[in-house]
Design a protein around this motif. Sequence first.
Motif, PDB file in Angstrom:
ATOM      1  N   MET A  32      -2.921   3.915  16.918  1.00 12.60           N
ATOM      2  CA  MET A  32      -2.071   2.988  17.667  1.00 12.60           C
ATOM      3  C   MET A  32      -0.848   2.592  16.849  1.00 12.60           C
ATOM      4  O   MET A  32       0.262   2.468  17.392  1.00 12.60           O
ATOM      5  N   ALA A  33      -1.021   2.374  15.546  1.00  9.98           N
ATOM      6  CA  ALA A  33       0.106   1.978  14.692  1.00  9.98           C
ATOM      7  C   ALA A  33       1.174   3.065  14.681  1.00  9.98           C
ATOM      8  O   ALA A  33       2.382   2.775  14.812  1.00  9.98           O
ATOM      9  N   ALA A  34       0.753   4.321  14.525  1.00  9.83           N
ATOM     10  CA  ALA A  34       1.711   5.432  14.522  1.00  9.83           C
ATOM     11  C   ALA A  34       2.408   5.559  15.872  1.00  9.83           C
ATOM     12  O   ALA A  34       3.627   5.761  15.943  1.00  9.83           O
ATOM     13  N   ALA A  35       1.639   5.423  16.965  1.00 15.51           N
ATOM     14  CA  ALA A  35       2.209   5.538  18.313  1.00 15.51           C
ATOM     15  C   ALA A  35       3.248   4.458  18.566  1.00 15.51           C
ATOM     16  O   ALA A  35       4.331   4.724  19.115  1.00 15.51           O
ATOM     17  N   VAL A  36       2.936   3.206  18.167  1.00 12.20           N
ATOM     18  CA  VAL A  36       3.870   2.088  18.372  1.00 12.20           C
ATOM     19  C   VAL A  36       5.159   2.315  17.581  1.00 12.20           C
ATOM     20  O   VAL A  36       6.272   2.095  18.102  1.00 12.20           O
ATOM     21  N   HIS A  92      14.954   0.328  14.433  1.00 14.11           N
ATOM     22  CA  HIS A  92      14.077   0.572  13.280  1.00 14.11           C
ATOM     23  C   HIS A  92      13.390  -0.717  12.842  1.00 14.11           C
ATOM     24  O   HIS A  92      12.197  -0.722  12.517  1.00 14.11           O
ATOM     25  N   THR A  93      14.130  -1.818  12.843  1.00 13.04           N
ATOM     26  CA  THR A  93      13.554  -3.101  12.417  1.00 13.04           C
ATOM     27  C   THR A  93      12.418  -3.533  13.344  1.00 13.04           C
ATOM     28  O   THR A  93      11.353  -3.956  12.888  1.00 13.04           O
ATOM     29  N   VAL A  94      12.636  -3.414  14.649  1.00 11.15           N
ATOM     30  CA  VAL A  94      11.599  -3.781  15.616  1.00 11.15           C
ATOM     31  C   VAL A  94      10.404  -2.838  15.496  1.00 11.15           C
ATOM     32  O   VAL A  94       9.242  -3.272  15.546  1.00 11.15           O
ATOM     33  N   ALA A  95      10.672  -1.554  15.298  1.00  7.62           N
ATOM     34  CA  ALA A  95       9.596  -0.565  15.179  1.00  7.62           C
ATOM     35  C   ALA A  95       8.694  -0.870  13.988  1.00  7.62           C
ATOM     36  O   ALA A  95       7.463  -0.877  14.113  1.00  7.62           O
ATOM     37  N   SER A 109      -4.985  -1.368   1.055  1.00  7.63           N
ATOM     38  CA  SER A 109      -4.473  -1.373  -0.315  1.00  7.63           C
ATOM     39  C   SER A 109      -4.130   0.036  -0.785  1.00  7.63           C
ATOM     40  O   SER A 109      -3.179   0.238  -1.553  1.00  7.63           O
ATOM     41  N   ILE A 110      -4.901   1.017  -0.306  1.00 11.62           N
ATOM     42  CA  ILE A 110      -4.683   2.414  -0.698  1.00 11.62           C
ATOM     43  C   ILE A 110      -3.546   3.044   0.101  1.00 11.62           C
ATOM     44  O   ILE A 110      -2.686   3.738  -0.462  1.00 11.62           O
ATOM     45  N   LEU A 111      -3.530   2.790   1.422  1.00 15.12           N
ATOM     46  CA  LEU A 111      -2.583   3.472   2.307  1.00 15.12           C
ATOM     47  C   LEU A 111      -1.238   2.769   2.430  1.00 15.12           C
ATOM     48  O   LEU A 111      -0.210   3.431   2.615  1.00 15.12           O
ATOM     49  N   ALA A 112      -1.238   1.439   2.373  1.00 12.50           N
ATOM     50  CA  ALA A 112       0.002   0.687   2.631  1.00 12.50           C
ATOM     51  C   ALA A 112       1.163   1.103   1.731  1.00 12.50           C
ATOM     52  O   ALA A 112       2.290   1.263   2.228  1.00 12.50           O
ATOM     53  N   PRO A 113       0.969   1.281   0.418  1.00 14.72           N
ATOM     54  CA  PRO A 113       2.111   1.697  -0.402  1.00 14.72           C
ATOM     55  C   PRO A 113       2.739   3.007   0.062  1.00 14.72           C
ATOM     56  O   PRO A 113       3.958   3.177  -0.019  1.00 14.72           O
ATOM     57  N   LEU A 114       1.908   3.930   0.559  1.00 14.30           N
ATOM     58  CA  LEU A 114       2.432   5.214   1.042  1.00 14.30           C
ATOM     59  C   LEU A 114       3.129   5.056   2.391  1.00 14.30           C
ATOM     60  O   LEU A 114       4.247   5.543   2.586  1.00 14.30           O
ATOM     61  N   VAL A 115       2.458   4.371   3.321  1.00 15.58           N
ATOM     62  CA  VAL A 115       3.003   4.216   4.675  1.00 15.58           C
ATOM     63  C   VAL A 115       4.285   3.385   4.654  1.00 15.58           C
ATOM     64  O   VAL A 115       5.295   3.763   5.265  1.00 15.58           O
ATOM     65  N   LEU A 116       4.260   2.270   3.943  1.00 19.80           N
ATOM     66  CA  LEU A 116       5.415   1.382   3.940  1.00 19.80           C
ATOM     67  C   LEU A 116       6.577   1.943   3.140  1.00 19.80           C
ATOM     68  O   LEU A 116       7.737   1.627   3.407  1.00 19.80           O
ATOM     69  N   ALA A 117       6.271   2.800   2.165  1.00 22.06           N
ATOM     70  CA  ALA A 117       7.356   3.489   1.451  1.00 22.06           C
ATOM     71  C   ALA A 117       8.063   4.466   2.382  1.00 22.06           C
ATOM     72  O   ALA A 117       9.266   4.705   2.253  1.00 22.06           O
ATOM     73  N   ALA A 118       7.302   5.014   3.358  1.00 19.68           N
ATOM     74  CA  ALA A 118       7.876   5.987   4.294  1.00 19.68           C
ATOM     75  C   ALA A 118       8.711   5.314   5.382  1.00 19.68           C
ATOM     76  O   ALA A 118       9.773   5.805   5.762  1.00 19.68           O
ATOM     77  N   ILE A 119       8.230   4.161   5.890  1.00 14.34           N
ATOM     78  CA  ILE A 119       8.923   3.538   7.026  1.00 14.34           C
ATOM     79  C   ILE A 119       9.741   2.317   6.633  1.00 14.34           C
ATOM     80  O   ILE A 119      10.589   1.871   7.400  1.00 14.34           O
ATOM     81  N   GLY A 120       9.482   1.762   5.451  1.00  9.29           N
ATOM     82  CA  GLY A 120      10.149   0.529   5.040  1.00  9.29           C
ATOM     83  C   GLY A 120      11.516   0.759   4.414  1.00  9.29           C
ATOM     84  O   GLY A 120      11.984   1.894   4.270  1.00  9.29           O
ATOM     85  N   ASP A 121      12.154  -0.336   4.023  1.00  5.58           N
ATOM     86  CA  ASP A 121      13.502  -0.286   3.445  1.00  5.58           C
ATOM     87  C   ASP A 121      13.476  -0.362   1.919  1.00  5.58           C
ATOM     88  O   ASP A 121      14.430   0.058   1.267  1.00  5.58           O
ATOM     89  N   ASN A 122      12.407  -0.920   1.368  1.00  4.89           N
ATOM     90  CA  ASN A 122      12.303  -1.068  -0.088  1.00  4.89           C
ATOM     91  C   ASN A 122      11.202  -0.154  -0.614  1.00  4.89           C
ATOM     92  O   ASN A 122      10.161   0.001   0.012  1.00  4.89           O
ATOM     93  N   HIS A 123      11.426   0.437  -1.770  1.00  7.62           N
ATOM     94  CA  HIS A 123      10.472   1.380  -2.344  1.00  7.62           C
ATOM     95  C   HIS A 123      10.007   0.882  -3.714  1.00  7.62           C
ATOM     96  O   HIS A 123      10.813   0.673  -4.617  1.00  7.62           O
ATOM     97  N   LEU A 124       8.718   0.693  -3.840  1.00  8.81           N
ATOM     98  CA  LEU A 124       8.115   0.254  -5.099  1.00  8.81           C
ATOM     99  C   LEU A 124       7.190   1.350  -5.611  1.00  8.81           C
ATOM    100  O   LEU A 124       6.634   2.121  -4.816  1.00  8.81           O
ATOM    101  N   PRO A 125       6.976   1.455  -6.928  1.00  9.30           N
ATOM    102  CA  PRO A 125       6.033   2.445  -7.451  1.00  9.30           C
ATOM    103  C   PRO A 125       4.650   2.252  -6.848  1.00  9.30           C
ATOM    104  O   PRO A 125       4.213   1.119  -6.620  1.00  9.30           O
TER     105      PRO A 125
END
Length: 286
Positions: A59-63, A72-75, A116-132
């Motif tokens: 559902m998250a990917a579909a939304v 992009h911000t709303v997505a 905790s495991i997936l969020a850094p990868l997913v949010l690095a892909a769709i987000g605006d800020n990139h952290l190690p």
Amino acid sequence: MLPIAMIGGAIFYPWMDNLSFISPYLIFLMLFITYCRLDFRHIKIERFQFAIISVQMIMAAAVYFLLLPFSHTVAEGVCLCVFIPTATAAPVITAMLGGSISRVATLSLIGNLLTSILAPLVLAAIGDNHLPYLQSFLMILKRVMPLLLMPIAAAFILKYTCPKFHQAITNHQSISFYIWALALFIIVGCCVSFTINNFRIDRLPDIIALATGAFVVCVMQFAVGRRIGGKYGDKVSGGQGLAQKNTVLAVWLALAYMNPIASIAPAAYIAWQNMINSYQLVKYRQ
């Protein structure tokens, strides 16, 4: 009680930032009281948890991809309302609605660890800020694990070291609901304070879209979650497991990884999920 807490937080928002440090302690205490009722022999991983988490990710990917062509911000903001894991507080409302505390507690533990495991990868892909990755993983883990593990550990230790006191807490479960209402009072006030302090007229269309999108996915997740739960004989746990979200974590993730205005979606989600829970509590009592 929950709508009163939310309205009160919105009215007294100028003072809520000074009280925000109390929220984690209130949530810990609330969970500790609820977990005193938990039979630890019933904590086990079932197909129920995998079904909820799988649907949540799909559902998250579909939304996200559905809303991306528009904004992009709303997505990213509305997607976050689906992607984030089950709230640490979900077992409290689940217990009040007659659902399985152990099922939802197990789901919350697995979901928050997986995030905790997936969020850094997913949010690095769709987000605006990139952290190690390692830094992100440890930061998220630090925020979710104490409130997941420490209340369970404290309830377990108390059960075997001071059984009479443990039983007394077990017999007064309603206290946890009023603690949650107080925590909600503070959390909503902080969210309103952030929204007002960061409001600009040119952001109004995005703010409306984020709040509306949060409402739509909130209702959708309660409906889908109850349908999944029905297949396992527990609609309440399904609805709470999929729809009651760790919104405090979501607001922090939005501020850390995304356009800060995207945090309006999880902030609005706090109001929507608690309005629906208020309605469910009234219907259950009737």
